[in-house]
Design a protein around this motif. Structure first.
Motif, PDB file in Angstrom:
ATOM      1  N   ILE A  50     -57.787 -50.213  10.324  1.00 57.46           N
ATOM      2  CA  ILE A  50     -57.206 -49.786  11.616  1.00 57.46           C
ATOM      3  C   ILE A  50     -55.633 -49.683  11.772  1.00 57.46           C
ATOM      4  N   ALA A  51     -55.126 -49.078  12.743  1.00 53.78           N
ATOM      5  CA  ALA A  51     -53.703 -48.695  12.563  1.00 53.78           C
ATOM      6  C   ALA A  51     -53.185 -48.299  13.949  1.00 53.78           C
ATOM      7  N   SER A  52     -53.723 -47.418  14.668  1.00 54.23           N
ATOM      8  CA  SER A  52     -53.235 -46.785  15.910  1.00 54.23           C
ATOM      9  C   SER A  52     -53.375 -47.803  17.089  1.00 54.23           C
ATOM     10  N   VAL A  53     -54.451 -48.390  16.971  1.00 58.07           N
ATOM     11  CA  VAL A  53     -54.980 -49.412  17.957  1.00 58.07           C
ATOM     12  C   VAL A  53     -53.845 -50.651  17.876  1.00 58.07           C
ATOM     13  N   LEU A  54     -53.512 -50.952  16.767  1.00 56.89           N
ATOM     14  CA  LEU A  54     -52.559 -52.059  16.967  1.00 56.89           C
ATOM     15  C   LEU A  54     -51.008 -51.492  17.277  1.00 56.89           C
ATOM     16  N   TYR A  55     -50.751 -50.328  17.282  1.00 54.95           N
ATOM     17  CA  TYR A  55     -49.707 -49.749  17.892  1.00 54.95           C
ATOM     18  C   TYR A  55     -49.782 -49.671  19.495  1.00 54.95           C
ATOM     19  N   ALA A  56     -50.923 -49.440  19.883  1.00 57.57           N
ATOM     20  CA  ALA A  56     -51.273 -49.381  21.318  1.00 57.57           C
ATOM     21  C   ALA A  56     -51.302 -50.728  21.987  1.00 57.57           C
ATOM     22  N   LYS A  57     -52.182 -51.524  21.343  1.00 62.40           N
ATOM     23  CA  LYS A  57     -52.562 -52.881  21.693  1.00 62.40           C
ATOM     24  C   LYS A  57     -51.639 -54.168  21.179  1.00 62.40           C
ATOM     25  N   GLY A  58     -51.193 -53.922  20.072  1.00 64.33           N
ATOM     26  CA  GLY A  58     -50.639 -55.157  19.263  1.00 64.33           C
ATOM     27  C   GLY A  58     -51.251 -55.789  18.382  1.00 64.33           C
ATOM     28  N   LEU A  59     -50.786 -56.487  17.399  1.00 68.17           N
ATOM     29  CA  LEU A  59     -51.615 -57.191  16.437  1.00 68.17           C
ATOM     30  C   LEU A  59     -52.641 -58.245  16.898  1.00 68.17           C
ATOM     31  N   THR A  60     -52.677 -58.654  18.262  1.00 67.54           N
ATOM     32  CA  THR A  60     -53.600 -59.792  18.775  1.00 67.54           C
ATOM     33  C   THR A  60     -54.925 -58.758  18.689  1.00 67.54           C
ATOM     34  N   ARG A  61     -54.741 -57.615  18.836  1.00 67.72           N
ATOM     35  CA  ARG A  61     -56.163 -57.070  18.952  1.00 67.72           C
ATOM     36  C   ARG A  61     -56.916 -57.272  17.664  1.00 67.72           C
ATOM     37  N   ILE A  62     -56.412 -57.617  16.578  1.00 65.73           N
ATOM     38  CA  ILE A  62     -57.356 -58.033  15.545  1.00 65.73           C
ATOM     39  C   ILE A  62     -58.259 -59.332  15.787  1.00 65.73           C
ATOM     40  N   GLN A  63     -57.638 -60.158  16.398  1.00 67.19           N
ATOM     41  CA  GLN A  63     -58.548 -61.374  16.750  1.00 67.19           C
ATOM     42  C   GLN A  63     -59.338 -61.190  17.732  1.00 67.19           C
ATOM     43  N   GLU A  64     -59.072 -60.428  18.752  1.00 68.29           N
ATOM     44  CA  GLU A  64     -60.063 -59.901  19.891  1.00 68.29           C
ATOM     45  C   GLU A  64     -61.273 -59.117  19.172  1.00 68.29           C
ATOM     46  N   MET A  65     -61.141 -58.208  18.341  1.00 70.08           N
ATOM     47  CA  MET A  65     -62.129 -57.513  17.749  1.00 70.08           C
ATOM     48  C   MET A  65     -62.995 -58.579  16.973  1.00 70.08           C
ATOM     49  N   LEU A  66     -62.495 -59.279  16.096  1.00 73.18           N
ATOM     50  CA  LEU A  66     -63.130 -60.458  15.156  1.00 73.18           C
ATOM     51  C   LEU A  66     -63.829 -61.302  16.132  1.00 73.18           C
ATOM     52  N   GLN A  67     -63.457 -61.900  17.347  1.00 72.06           N
ATOM     53  CA  GLN A  67     -64.153 -62.446  18.274  1.00 72.06           C
ATOM     54  C   GLN A  67     -65.269 -61.971  18.786  1.00 72.06           C
ATOM     55  N   GLY A  68     -65.387 -60.421  19.194  1.00 78.71           N
ATOM     56  CA  GLY A  68     -66.270 -59.886  19.547  1.00 78.71           C
ATOM     57  C   GLY A  68     -67.261 -59.513  18.345  1.00 78.71           C
ATOM     58  N   LEU A  69     -66.639 -59.538  17.230  1.00 78.75           N
ATOM     59  CA  LEU A  69     -67.857 -59.276  16.242  1.00 78.75           C
ATOM     60  C   LEU A  69     -68.869 -60.697  16.055  1.00 78.75           C
ATOM     61  N   GLU A  70     -67.929 -61.748  16.044  1.00 82.63           N
ATOM     62  CA  GLU A  70     -68.598 -62.978  15.971  1.00 82.63           C
ATOM     63  C   GLU A  70     -69.885 -63.202  17.139  1.00 82.63           C
ATOM     64  N   LYS A  71     -69.432 -62.761  18.452  1.00 84.05           N
ATOM     65  CA  LYS A  71     -69.983 -62.830  19.442  1.00 84.05           C
ATOM     66  C   LYS A  71     -71.535 -62.123  19.253  1.00 84.05           C
ATOM     67  N   TRP A  72     -71.311 -60.943  19.032  1.00 82.34           N
ATOM     68  CA  TRP A  72     -72.536 -60.002  18.694  1.00 82.34           C
ATOM     69  C   TRP A  72     -73.314 -60.700  17.789  1.00 82.34           C
ATOM     70  N   MET A  73     -72.679 -61.117  16.436  1.00 82.74           N
ATOM     71  CA  MET A  73     -73.593 -61.709  15.279  1.00 82.74           C
ATOM     72  C   MET A  73     -74.244 -62.804  15.931  1.00 82.74           C
ATOM     73  N   ALA A  74     -73.627 -63.592  16.667  1.00 82.63           N
ATOM     74  CA  ALA A  74     -74.604 -65.073  17.463  1.00 82.63           C
ATOM     75  C   ALA A  74     -75.504 -64.267  18.254  1.00 82.63           C
ATOM     76  N   GLU A  75     -75.467 -63.188  18.980  1.00 81.78           N
ATOM     77  CA  GLU A  75     -76.470 -62.879  19.811  1.00 81.78           C
ATOM     78  C   GLU A  75     -77.693 -62.207  19.186  1.00 81.78           C
ATOM     79  N   LYS A  76     -77.310 -61.545  18.017  1.00 83.02           N
ATOM     80  CA  LYS A  76     -78.400 -61.117  17.044  1.00 83.02           C
ATOM     81  C   LYS A  76     -78.961 -62.001  16.040  1.00 83.02           C
ATOM     82  N   HIS A  77     -78.256 -63.114  15.887  1.00 85.89           N
ATOM     83  CA  HIS A  77     -78.757 -64.369  14.935  1.00 85.89           C
ATOM     84  C   HIS A  77     -78.293 -63.848  13.527  1.00 85.89           C
ATOM     85  N   PHE A  78     -77.282 -63.114  13.308  1.00 86.86           N
ATOM     86  CA  PHE A  78     -76.935 -63.118  12.059  1.00 86.86           C
ATOM     87  C   PHE A  78     -75.719 -64.082  11.721  1.00 86.86           C
TER      88      PHE A  78
END
Length: 325
Positions: free
Chosen positions: A263-291
């Motif tokens: 990823i690159a363009s989203v970091l220019y638009a939203k900042g480096l904090t977007r990385i953690q937001e995406m990781l948190q969203g990934l973790e939440k989805w994995m928990a919901e699907k029991h992965f």
């Protein structure tokens, strides 16, 4: 929750890689990417044009002394362009623990074989070849152009032991065949796909200009299609690239078989904090699907494993879309 993955034989703490851009240009910025949570970085590319321009300038200055020019050209690679790049690699490797992947933006093998070796010796964990050969010569066939890419891969792989990935455009007639050919010649991974600036015309000033393609809506689907089709067929690692902006897109690419996303363009638009937001969203989805780990679902919905086997290969509109003929 285990977000770790393996890409190019490298262990990543998570699948989000900061792509080659200004955010990875210096050791300090690479360190900032690590602190923001990135699993790896691809350094801002070293451009072939930089070396060509430097040599042209030097030839002009030394045109009256060809014997001096010959002597200096032998050491050109250490004098122009690459020295600073090598220093950034060395400094970054001292300051970060995540993999640092070097990048060269090239279109001939001549200029980069020695650079590749220097990059390896500087401590880079892997090398990404960012290659696009514009088909300007209408006498060359598609096969001839493909062989130019293969030649670059062959010559670089012959010089280095670190993993080598190649970042490609989607503009190949038989992309699966071409990807297989690259795999046969030893490339370790494919980054799908590159995005380009596009030509535009200013009708007010009657002039041409260049515009970026940061919001290409086609890019994500194109990457998803080919990663889904190839990931179960080739023994390569795939990184998805081009327009990935949220955790849903990350999840889709992993399900299709990607090892990582860039990823690159989203970091220019939203900042480096977007990385953690995406990781948190990934973790939440994995928990919901029991992965409990990415390995539990990576490639689960690629062409090889998906029961809906026409999803990736159907490119034209069909009746099922919107219930229309």
């Amino acid at each position: 929750m285990d977000l770790s993955t393996t890409y190019l034989g490298l262990s990543l703490r998570n699948p989000i890689i900061v792509a080659s851009c200004g955010l990875t240009e210096t050791a300090e910025r690479i360190q900032q990417c690590e602190q923001a949570g990135a699993g790896a970085v691809v350094m801002k590319s070293l451009l072939e044009e930089q070396i060509r321009e430097s040599e042209a300038d030097m030839e002009k200055e030394l045109s009256m002394h060809p014997e001096v020019m010959d002597y200096l050209r032998a050491d050109l690679d250490m004098r122009y362009g690459s020295e600073k790049y090598i220093n950034v690699i060395q400094q970054a490797k001292k300051e970060v623990s995540i993999p640092v992947i070097a990048s060269v933006n090239c279109y001939t093998s001549k200029w980069w074989t020695e650079y590749a070796k220097q990059i390896e010796e500087a401590g880079a964990d892997a090398l990404e070849l960012n290659v696009y050969i514009m088909p300007l010569d209408f006498t060359k066939s598609a096969g001839e152009l493909e062989n130019m890419y293969v030649e670059i891969v062959k010559t670089v792989k012959a010089r280095v032991k670190i993993p080598v990935a190649i970042k490609l455009s989607p503009y190949f007639t038989s992309f699966g065949n071409f990807a297989t050919k690259l795999s046969d010649y030893g490339v370790d991974g494919l980054v799908l796909f590159n995005r380009f600036v596009q030509p535009d015309i200013d009708i007010a000033t009657l002039s041409t200009k260049i515009k970026p393609s940061f919001d290409d809506p086609v890019g994500v689907g194109r990457s998803l299609r080919w990663i889904g089709m190839l990931s179960g067929q080739l023994k390569l690692d795939f990184a998805a690239s081009g327009g990935i902006r949220n955790e849903d897109m990350v999840i889709k690419m992993l399900l299709a078989g990607a090892s990582a996303v860039q990823i690159a363009s989203v970091l220019y638009a939203k900042g480096l904090t977007r990385i953690q937001e995406m990781l948190q969203g990934l973790e939440k989805w994995m928990a919901e699907k029991h992965f409990s780990s990415i390995a539990d679902f990576q490639g689960r919905l690629n062409q090889k494993h998906s029961p809906q086997d026409t999803t990736y290969i159907r490119a034209q509109y069909i009746k099922a879309i919107g219930g229309r003929e």
